[in-house]
Design a protein around this motif. Sequence first.
Motif, PDB file in Angstrom:
ATOM      1  N   UNK A 350       0.824  -1.210   0.000  1.00 37.78           N
ATOM      2  CA  UNK A 350       0.000   0.000   0.000  1.00 37.78           C
ATOM      3  C   UNK A 350       0.860   1.263   0.000  1.00 37.78           C
ATOM      4  N   UNK A 351       2.093   1.180   0.532  1.00 35.79           N
ATOM      5  CA  UNK A 351       2.918   2.388   0.623  1.00 35.79           C
ATOM      6  C   UNK A 351       3.901   2.502  -0.535  1.00 35.79           C
ATOM      7  N   UNK A 352       3.850   1.524  -1.467  1.00 35.38           N
ATOM      8  CA  UNK A 352       4.858   1.520  -2.527  1.00 35.38           C
ATOM      9  C   UNK A 352       4.822   2.776  -3.403  1.00 35.38           C
ATOM     10  N   UNK A 353       3.652   3.372  -3.692  1.00 30.38           N
ATOM     11  CA  UNK A 353       3.705   4.592  -4.508  1.00 30.38           C
ATOM     12  C   UNK A 353       4.469   5.719  -3.797  1.00 30.38           C
ATOM     13  N   UNK A 354       4.128   5.990  -2.541  1.00 40.97           N
ATOM     14  CA  UNK A 354       4.770   7.099  -1.828  1.00 40.97           C
ATOM     15  C   UNK A 354       6.212   6.775  -1.459  1.00 40.97           C
ATOM     16  N   UNK A 355       6.485   5.504  -1.128  1.00 39.32           N
ATOM     17  CA  UNK A 355       7.856   5.136  -0.743  1.00 39.32           C
ATOM     18  C   UNK A 355       8.787   5.221  -1.948  1.00 39.32           C
ATOM     19  N   UNK A 356       8.298   4.779  -3.115  1.00 41.67           N
ATOM     20  CA  UNK A 356       9.118   4.856  -4.329  1.00 41.67           C
ATOM     21  C   UNK A 356       9.398   6.306  -4.707  1.00 41.67           C
ATOM     22  N   UNK A 357       8.383   7.145  -4.544  1.00 44.06           N
ATOM     23  CA  UNK A 357       8.576   8.568  -4.831  1.00 44.06           C
ATOM     24  C   UNK A 357       9.598   9.172  -3.868  1.00 44.06           C
ATOM     25  N   UNK A 358       9.460   8.853  -2.574  1.00 40.14           N
ATOM     26  CA  UNK A 358      10.378   9.412  -1.573  1.00 40.14           C
ATOM     27  C   UNK A 358      11.817   9.021  -1.895  1.00 40.14           C
ATOM     28  N   UNK A 359      12.023   7.767  -2.239  1.00 36.22           N
ATOM     29  CA  UNK A 359      13.377   7.321  -2.524  1.00 36.22           C
ATOM     30  C   UNK A 359      13.932   8.020  -3.773  1.00 36.22           C
ATOM     31  N   UNK A 360      13.087   8.162  -4.792  1.00 36.51           N
ATOM     32  CA  UNK A 360      13.536   8.851  -6.011  1.00 36.51           C
ATOM     33  C   UNK A 360      13.865  10.314  -5.705  1.00 36.51           C
ATOM     34  N   UNK A 361      13.081  10.938  -4.846  1.00 36.79           N
ATOM     35  CA  UNK A 361      13.365  12.337  -4.482  1.00 36.79           C
ATOM     36  C   UNK A 361      14.698  12.451  -3.743  1.00 36.79           C
ATOM     37  N   UNK A 362      14.993  11.461  -2.899  1.00 41.43           N
ATOM     38  CA  UNK A 362      16.273  11.481  -2.182  1.00 41.43           C
ATOM     39  C   UNK A 362      17.426  11.408  -3.184  1.00 41.43           C
ATOM     40  N   UNK A 363      17.293  10.554  -4.199  1.00 41.73           N
ATOM     41  CA  UNK A 363      18.351  10.429  -5.209  1.00 41.73           C
ATOM     42  C   UNK A 363      18.451  11.711  -6.032  1.00 41.73           C
ATOM     43  N   UNK A 364      17.309  12.220  -6.478  1.00 47.89           N
ATOM     44  CA  UNK A 364      17.312  13.322  -7.449  1.00 47.89           C
ATOM     45  C   UNK A 364      17.489  14.681  -6.774  1.00 47.89           C
ATOM     46  N   UNK A 365      16.795  14.899  -5.636  1.00 51.50           N
ATOM     47  CA  UNK A 365      16.819  16.223  -4.999  1.00 51.50           C
ATOM     48  C   UNK A 365      17.663  16.257  -3.732  1.00 51.50           C
ATOM     49  N   UNK A 366      18.120  15.100  -3.270  1.00 53.60           N
ATOM     50  CA  UNK A 366      18.910  15.079  -2.029  1.00 53.60           C
ATOM     51  C   UNK A 366      18.065  14.876  -0.794  1.00 53.60           C
ATOM     52  N   UNK A 367      16.746  15.020  -0.902  1.00 56.54           N
ATOM     53  CA  UNK A 367      15.858  14.797   0.248  1.00 56.54           C
ATOM     54  C   UNK A 367      14.447  14.564  -0.265  1.00 56.54           C
ATOM     55  N   UNK A 368      13.646  13.861   0.533  1.00 57.39           N
ATOM     56  CA  UNK A 368      12.249  13.637   0.162  1.00 57.39           C
ATOM     57  C   UNK A 368      11.487  14.953   0.292  1.00 57.39           C
ATOM     58  N   UNK A 369      10.608  15.203  -0.660  1.00 55.55           N
ATOM     59  CA  UNK A 369       9.860  16.475  -0.651  1.00 55.55           C
ATOM     60  C   UNK A 369       8.373  16.276  -0.397  1.00 55.55           C
ATOM     61  N   UNK A 370       7.811  15.195  -0.938  1.00 53.61           N
ATOM     62  CA  UNK A 370       6.353  15.045  -0.890  1.00 53.61           C
ATOM     63  C   UNK A 370       5.903  14.569   0.486  1.00 53.61           C
ATOM     64  N   UNK A 371       6.511  13.485   0.980  1.00 56.21           N
ATOM     65  CA  UNK A 371       6.245  13.022   2.347  1.00 56.21           C
ATOM     66  C   UNK A 371       7.593  13.001   3.061  1.00 56.21           C
ATOM     67  N   UNK A 372       7.646  13.615   4.241  1.00 54.16           N
ATOM     68  CA  UNK A 372       8.901  13.653   5.002  1.00 54.16           C
ATOM     69  C   UNK A 372       9.153  12.280   5.633  1.00 54.16           C
TER      70      UNK A 372
END
Length: 393
Positions: A350-372
């Motif tokens: 159930x958390x795979x959409x938000x968790x995948x986004x968070x991890x991609x944000x960490x790689x691309x932006x250096x930190x998660x932006x959508x969910x802390x």
Amino acid sequence: VIRPETFDVVIVGGGVMGSSVAYHLKLLAPQLSVLVLERDPSFRLASSALSASSIRQQFSTPVNIALSRHSFAFLKDAGERLAVDGQAPEIGLVERGYLYLASAAQEPALRQAHALQRAHGADIELLSPAGLEERFPWLNTAGVALGSLGQAGEGWFDGYGLLQAFRRKARALGAAFRTAEACGFGLERGRIVSVRCTDGSRVECGEVVNAAGPHAAAVCRWAGVDLPVQPRRHCVFVLESPTALPGCPLVIDPSGVYFRPEGARYIAGAPPRDEDAGRDGTLEVDHALFDEVLWPALAHRVPAFEALRQVAAWAGFYEMNTLDQNAIIGRVPQVPNLLLVNGFSGHGIQQSPAAGLALAEIVVHGAARTVDVEPLGFERIAAGRPLRELNVI
Ligand SMILES: Cc1cc2nc3c(=O)[nH]c(=O)nc-3n(C[C@H](O)[C@H](O)[C@H](O)COP(=O)(O)OP(=O)(O)OC[C@H]3O[C@@H](n4cnc5c(N)ncnc54)[C@H](O)[C@@H]3O)c2cc1C
């Protein structure tokens, strides 16, 4: 000398997490080269293919509420977001609440969780035994002091369909998927420079994502990192009942036994037992669990279930984080190009959409932006400071 191929990001494991990370990376940063290594693309033993695939907001940890709320919104639009060549995937989302039932001893904790959930925007209603009986006349409220029922943002879906949709879309955006079993890292000055596979191949990498589900600890060991994640067997039983239960939500009995409709049938399970720990080898169904634990609890809670019939059963592995039953998302400070998306302890699909986004944000932006997701970082693991989730089913 043939130089090995190089990818900006190599993802070990192509289940729902690895595929969601690949999709989100290519969405946020199309220029990144992304490779997913999956040893068994039939997913016969993968948690993502054996999941009960239900989604809730009734957690005791704020970050879990946030991850599931964001993910539910994603699932609602998944057809549009994950369409390839105009073809929208079907993930069969059913919006229906979870109903947590508490005994008198459990009531204070349920009230506390409810206050926290409301404070974080979840639409959850408390129901007295009389209110429960009025709403669900088929329910026996003996021993129940209070219920809490999700009004929105909870339900179930086709988890395998979601996995395949992430894969197809990630591939369409340019991610590479390869059938290979990773078996080790090349390390230089504390960084991972390459991933070795059992077929003798090797790829060089900028970053590595551990998305190996219940087997994530083995991958961390290649980099000398201890990860408290273990495979833990969880059995699901498929039931037929001659009597329909109108409006049946996903019901969680005070004993921890749960059931929900699945089409015209029902599925049911119980929280993992300690004796299921470390059963890496076997996915045999524990039939005694049904006879000794599930059946008595189900027949007590729903008198119409006296006549139910078990028609099938399966078992899969939870990826149990034995420290605090919560996900571990982010970089490993001691091996800075190793990223984790592990340890979801039975609430990962159930958390795979938000968790995948968070991890991609960490790689691309250096930190998660959508969910802390900072509370879910590896630092707490290294420090032995648990962020305990109380609602594990
Ligand atoms: C019976 C059951 C019921 C569940 N119910 C729910 C629920 O209702 N709601 C919910 O949110 N979650 C639920 N879960 C949990 C959820 O299914 C998992 O959290 C989620 O699927 C984890 O996804 P994953 O991609 O991390 O792991 P997996 O799907 O296991 O994927 C990991 C992949 O990595 C591959 N791999 C491992 N090692 C290597 C290697 N060395 N090289 C290459 N590939 C490798 C494996 O082959 C596998 O395909 C349930 C799980 C089970 C088992």
